[in-house]
Design a protein around this motif. Structure first.
Motif, PDB file in Angstrom:
ATOM      1  N   PRO A 209     -32.379 -16.292 -48.528  1.00 30.90           N
ATOM      2  CA  PRO A 209     -32.596 -17.740 -48.630  1.00 30.90           C
ATOM      3  C   PRO A 209     -32.674 -18.442 -47.276  1.00 30.90           C
ATOM      4  N   ALA A 210     -31.843 -18.006 -46.319  1.00 29.57           N
ATOM      5  CA  ALA A 210     -31.865 -18.632 -44.994  1.00 29.57           C
ATOM      6  C   ALA A 210     -33.179 -18.350 -44.274  1.00 29.57           C
ATOM      7  N   ASN A 211     -33.735 -17.162 -44.466  1.00 29.53           N
ATOM      8  CA  ASN A 211     -35.011 -16.820 -43.849  1.00 29.53           C
ATOM      9  C   ASN A 211     -36.127 -17.692 -44.416  1.00 29.53           C
ATOM     10  N   VAL A 212     -36.137 -17.848 -45.735  1.00 34.80           N
ATOM     11  CA  VAL A 212     -37.148 -18.693 -46.386  1.00 34.80           C
ATOM     12  C   VAL A 212     -36.970 -20.143 -45.965  1.00 34.80           C
ATOM     13  N   GLU A 213     -35.733 -20.607 -45.939  1.00 29.96           N
ATOM     14  CA  GLU A 213     -35.458 -21.992 -45.557  1.00 29.96           C
ATOM     15  C   GLU A 213     -35.923 -22.268 -44.135  1.00 29.96           C
ATOM     16  N   GLY A 214     -35.697 -21.316 -43.233  1.00 30.01           N
ATOM     17  CA  GLY A 214     -36.127 -21.506 -41.854  1.00 30.01           C
ATOM     18  C   GLY A 214     -37.628 -21.647 -41.733  1.00 30.01           C
ATOM     19  N   LEU A 215     -38.374 -20.827 -42.486  1.00 31.95           N
ATOM     20  CA  LEU A 215     -39.832 -20.923 -42.433  1.00 31.95           C
ATOM     21  C   LEU A 215     -40.307 -22.222 -43.067  1.00 31.95           C
ATOM     22  N   ALA A 216     -39.710 -22.606 -44.178  1.00 33.49           N
ATOM     23  CA  ALA A 216     -40.102 -23.845 -44.843  1.00 33.49           C
ATOM     24  C   ALA A 216     -39.897 -25.049 -43.931  1.00 33.49           C
ATOM     25  N   ARG A 217     -38.775 -25.090 -43.234  1.00 34.58           N
ATOM     26  CA  ARG A 217     -38.502 -26.220 -42.334  1.00 34.58           C
ATOM     27  C   ARG A 217     -39.424 -26.203 -41.110  1.00 34.58           C
ATOM     28  N   PHE A 218     -39.847 -25.030 -40.683  1.00 38.82           N
ATOM     29  CA  PHE A 218     -40.777 -24.938 -39.556  1.00 38.82           C
ATOM     30  C   PHE A 218     -42.159 -25.445 -39.950  1.00 38.82           C
TER      31      PHE A 218
END
Length: 276
Positions: A209-218
């Motif tokens: 989830p943190a990996n996906v969240e990081g890409l989404a916020r980028f």
């Protein structure tokens, strides 16, 4: 010098190896010439997956990433491609151009990595533009620093594969650094170049989830990103790894469940991305 071959229709799923055994090593190849010749894997003439409308998609050879889940490892090396003239590709494209224009489609170069063969792919993109075709490349962005303004001017869209937002995960799944890809994404955003971001969802590798969240916020603040496409992991390329004799670490990796796909889609949408 590689022996000149003939551009043949085919499929991204076909296995092609050893067609140009004297080709240069892709990691040391610098395509800074006129781009009159290049190495290709295959082409498809009726794709609706690789950009808007109906597309002719050329799959070129050569890639510096070594994605552990790659479904086309036979596009990594120039030596596995067919050595063809740019003019042959252009004439083949010209024969499809009227139908592609009529169907609001265009020309996409995928791979492999188009920017390994920079001069060759630039020549093809420029010719497609002269035919009035919409142009795109599918790229990891790892070699984005190679693309000058002339190259980018021939592109109407970039299909940008961002494998991970976490540098450690990115290196685990690709063998390369993440920073060049993010730098290229920021450059495309700065000039307003339309982009579809593609994210391959691999259970146990890129689904944190943190990996996906990081890409989404980028991605979310980038107004040039029209879509984020979730690409579920599949096993369609596993046979190529076995045929080539490469160790394949994903024999036991399953395709993501519908629930996992929906969770990832929700994360991107919650951040403000158009995701599908």
């Amino acid at each position: 010098m590689s022996q000149l071959g003939t551009l043949e229709t085919g499929s991204r799923h076909a296995l092609r190896v050893g067609l140009s055994p004297d080709a240069p090593d892709e990691s040391r190849f610098e395509d800074t010439g006129a781009g009159a010749y290049g190495y290709v894997h295959s082409y498809e003439s009726s794709s609706r997956y690789d950009g808007p409308g109906l597309r002719l998609v050329l799959f070129v050879s050569g890639c510096l990433l070594r994605c552990s889940y790659c479904h086309n490892p036979d596009t990594w090396h120039l030596k596995d491609g067919t050595y063809v003239s740019a003019q042959q590709v252009i004439e083949r494209l010209r024969s499809f151009a009227p139908a592609l224009r009529e169907l609001n489609g265009g020309f996409t170069i995928s791979g492999g990595e188009p920017m390994v063969q920079l001069a060759f792919t630039h020549r093809l993109l420029a010719a497609a533009h002269e035919m009035g075709l919409h142009t795109a490349i599918e790229t990891s962005g790892y070699l984005g620093d190679r693309a000058d303004e002339r190259y980018l001017a021939c592109l109407d869209m970039v299909l940008l594969d961002i494998k991970s937002s976490d540098p450690g995960t990115y290196r685990t799944v690709t063998g390369r650094d993440l920073a060049p890809t993010l730098r290229f994404a920021e450059r495309l955003a700065a000039i307003g170049k339309p982009v579809w971001v593609r994210f391959t969802l691999v259970p146990g590798f890129t689904d944190d989830p943190a990996n996906v969240e990081g890409l989404a916020r980028f991605v979310a603040p980038m107004k040039n990103v029209e879509w984020v496409e979730i690409q579920p992991f599949h096993q369609m390329g596993a046979f190529k790894w076995k045929a080539i004799g490469l160790p394949y670490k994903h024999e036991s990796t399953h395709a993501p469940s519908r629930d996992l796909i929906n969770r990832v889609l929700d994360q991107f949408r919650a951040a403000g991305c158009n995701a599908r």
